[in-house]
Motif scaffolding. Structure first.
Motif, mmCIF file in Angstrom:
data_model
loop_
_atom_site.group_PDB
_atom_site.id
_atom_site.type_symbol
_atom_site.label_atom_id
_atom_site.label_comp_id
_atom_site.label_asym_id
_atom_site.label_seq_id
_atom_site.Cartn_x
_atom_site.Cartn_y
_atom_site.Cartn_z
ATOM 1 N N ALA A 188 37.507 6.624 -19.425
ATOM 2 C CA ALA A 188 38.320 6.560 -20.653
ATOM 3 C C ALA A 188 39.458 7.576 -20.590
ATOM 4 O O ALA A 188 40.610 7.264 -20.922
ATOM 5 C CB ALA A 188 37.438 6.823 -21.875
ATOM 6 N N VAL A 189 39.144 8.795 -20.132
ATOM 7 C CA VAL A 189 40.167 9.844 -20.004
ATOM 8 C C VAL A 189 41.262 9.409 -19.033
ATOM 9 O O VAL A 189 42.463 9.555 -19.318
ATOM 10 C CB VAL A 189 39.509 11.169 -19.542
ATOM 11 C CG1 VAL A 189 40.566 12.202 -19.150
ATOM 12 C CG2 VAL A 189 38.601 11.732 -20.624
ATOM 13 N N SER A 204 49.035 15.418 -18.095
ATOM 14 C CA SER A 204 48.787 15.579 -16.662
ATOM 15 C C SER A 204 47.438 16.273 -16.510
ATOM 16 O O SER A 204 46.949 16.908 -17.457
ATOM 17 C CB SER A 204 49.900 16.393 -15.993
ATOM 18 O OG SER A 204 49.686 17.769 -16.231
ATOM 19 N N LEU A 205 46.835 16.160 -15.350
ATOM 20 C CA LEU A 205 45.498 16.728 -15.148
ATOM 21 C C LEU A 205 45.492 18.234 -15.369
ATOM 22 O O LEU A 205 44.469 18.805 -15.782
ATOM 23 C CB LEU A 205 44.980 16.409 -13.746
ATOM 24 C CG LEU A 205 44.592 14.953 -13.486
ATOM 25 C CD1 LEU A 205 44.110 14.791 -12.050
ATOM 26 C CD2 LEU A 205 43.518 14.478 -14.460
ATOM 27 N N ASP A 206 46.602 18.886 -15.089
ATOM 28 C CA ASP A 206 46.629 20.340 -15.196
ATOM 29 C C ASP A 206 47.228 20.834 -16.506
ATOM 30 O O ASP A 206 47.529 22.017 -16.656
ATOM 31 C CB ASP A 206 47.350 20.932 -13.972
ATOM 32 C CG ASP A 206 46.567 20.625 -12.701
ATOM 33 O OD1 ASP A 206 45.329 20.735 -12.731
ATOM 34 O OD2 ASP A 206 47.171 20.242 -11.686
ATOM 35 N N HIS A 239 39.854 20.861 -15.132
ATOM 36 C CA HIS A 239 38.675 21.737 -15.189
ATOM 37 C C HIS A 239 37.530 21.050 -15.922
ATOM 38 O O HIS A 239 36.367 21.139 -15.505
ATOM 39 C CB HIS A 239 39.006 23.041 -15.930
ATOM 40 C CG HIS A 239 39.916 23.968 -15.194
ATOM 41 N ND1 HIS A 239 40.789 24.821 -15.841
ATOM 42 C CD2 HIS A 239 40.099 24.186 -13.862
ATOM 43 C CE1 HIS A 239 41.454 25.522 -14.947
ATOM 44 N NE2 HIS A 239 41.064 25.151 -13.741
ATOM 45 N N LEU A 240 37.843 20.376 -17.027
ATOM 46 C CA LEU A 240 36.799 19.679 -17.788
ATOM 47 C C LEU A 240 36.200 18.544 -16.967
ATOM 48 O O LEU A 240 34.979 18.351 -16.946
ATOM 49 C CB LEU A 240 37.375 19.125 -19.099
ATOM 50 C CG LEU A 240 37.801 20.169 -20.140
ATOM 51 C CD1 LEU A 240 38.561 19.500 -21.273
ATOM 52 C CD2 LEU A 240 36.606 20.949 -20.688
ATOM 53 N N LEU A 241 37.034 17.784 -16.278
ATOM 54 C CA LEU A 241 36.557 16.637 -15.484
ATOM 55 C C LEU A 241 35.708 17.080 -14.293
ATOM 56 O O LEU A 241 34.852 16.324 -13.824
ATOM 57 C CB LEU A 241 37.748 15.810 -14.996
ATOM 58 C CG LEU A 241 38.416 14.915 -16.054
ATOM 59 C CD1 LEU A 241 39.825 14.527 -15.625
ATOM 60 C CD2 LEU A 241 37.585 13.656 -16.304
#
Length: 402
Positions: free
Chosen positions: A82-83, A93-95, A132-134
């Motif tokens: 979902a993310v 963005s991922l970061d 970081h969460l992923l």
């Protein structure tokens, strides 16, 4: 739905898959498990789909192909999907710091050991990012460990009561210090529950509704939900644990929440599902993000998710305080454990397998090299009690002959 094709037609021996049945039935016959279900598919065809035992020792109702199991942390890859769907839409963005979207998590202090007057707390050296969460490197925790006073604070805070909300969960986490500096250690945590809230904030939809509209309905996962509705309760398997002289049913908030409506939808461990439903989810990932006429993700996004994102200094990682034996030779992607070195891993399979499991001893893996999906469902806690997952993987690959 039963076995769709013969094992031989997809490169498996005709007799050897029977060792999977023998392994699972052995646990049932010895009274170590009440229920089980195993499912294998190769080249998009299911060739093994076997139920074992009973839903509940008291009722004696047999496990069926459509039995419902609490999949706990096998919810995490669905939340991560979902993310990444929102990532593809260009929302972040991922970061990016997660505090940009969830201000409660913007400036948490970090535990830095004990001083003369109590805990030493310092500022973050870098913010918690979505990556970081992923990858479970945010500095958050679950409160399962005994190695820090922060863990005790987690236990006291009651982070995810069934009748709370994801916003309240974020507020509670925002009042606790981080265990480690973001990006410096792997630690299993509420990070994926935070991601569920992130989905809610960015999409403007309740998290359960987002999953329903964008993943569960498109994939035809009609038996997957955050609790078993009343009309399906007779299909929900009972969770067992080790008792005196055998196994005993478990009843606690972690188990009982799935049998009634509630409001805190846990992206880290909340879903109930079936073998057939979860197979559709896995097949979508193996296909590079699409199933039938529905594309959820681009192939390059799935490739990114199943790539290792951990620096060598963060490996090997361990879910519990026990050893990290099941993660030897592995990295971690965006929601999955990823096998990088099969020899170091020490369990037959392939480099590139990505997988995860759940608290009640469930597991799945996807093997892109062999075009294979494997699912094991049961309801027994703790998941580290039996070597079920390892034995299932060995029994599966010893049956593959071409």
């Amino acid at each position: 739905m039963t076995n769709g094709v013969t094992p031989e037609s997809v490169g498996f021996s005709s007799e050897r898959p029977g060792r999977v049945n023998k392994m699972m039935q052995g646990y049932i016959d010895k009274g170590k498990l009440a229920s089980g279900l195993t499912m294998l598919a190769r080249h998009g065809e299911t060739f093994h789909f076997e139920p074992y035992g009973v839903l509940d020792l008291e009722s004696g109702a047999p496990v069926e192909h459509d039995t419902l199991f609490r999949i706990y942390s096998m919810t995490k890859p669905i939340t991560s999907t979902a993310v990444m769907m929102l990532y593809e839409e260009g929302h972040f963005s991922l970061d990016d710091p997660v505090g940009k979207f969830i201000p409660e998590l913007a400036s948490l202090k970090v535990y830095d050991g004990m001083g003369e007057t109590g805990m030493r707390l310092v500022d973050q050296q870098q913010p918690i990012t979505i990556r970081h969460l992923l990858t479970h490197t945010s500095g958050l925790s679950y409160g399962f460990h005994q190695d820090s006073p922060v863990e005790e604070m987690y236990r006291e805070a009651d982070i995810t009561p069934p009748d709370g909300t994801l916003q309240e969960m974020a507020e509670k986490l925002g009042r606790l210090p981080l265990l480690t500096q973001p990006g410096t250690k792997w630690r299993y945590s509420f990070a994926t529950d935070v991601l569920g809230y992130l989905v809610e904030v960015i999409s403007g939809k309740p998290f359960d509704q987002f999953l329903q509209d964008n993943i569960l309905d498109p994939l035809g996962m009609s038996d997957t939900s955050f609790f078993a509705p009343e009309e399906k309760l007779d299909r929900l398997a009972t969770v067992y644990g080790a008792g005196k002289g055998g196994i005993a049913p478990l009843h606690n908030p972690l188990v009982d929440r799935h049998a009634r409506p509630h409001t805190l939808f846990s992206g880290g461990g909340g879903l109930v599902s079936t073998g057939a439903d979860y197979m559709r989810f896995c097949q979508m990932l193996l296909n590079g993000g699409a199933l039938d006429d529905h594309r959820l993700l681009a192939p390059k996004t799935v490739e990114m998710m199943r790539s290792n994102h951990l620096a060598d200094a963060l490996k090997p990682f361990a879910v519990g305080q026990s050893n990290a034996s099941d993660t030897k030779g592995c990295g971690f992607g965006l929601g999955f454990r990823v096998v990088m070195d099969i020899a170091q891993h020490g369990i037959i399979g392939s480099n590139g397998i990505y997988s995860w499991g759940g608290a009640a001893s469930t597991a799945f893996w996807i093997d892109p090299q062999e075009d294979l999906v494997a699912i094991l469902l049961t309801q027994f806690m703790p998941s580290s009690y039996y070597p079920l997952r390892r034995e299932f993987q060995i029994a599966t690959y010893q049956a593959m002959v071409e």
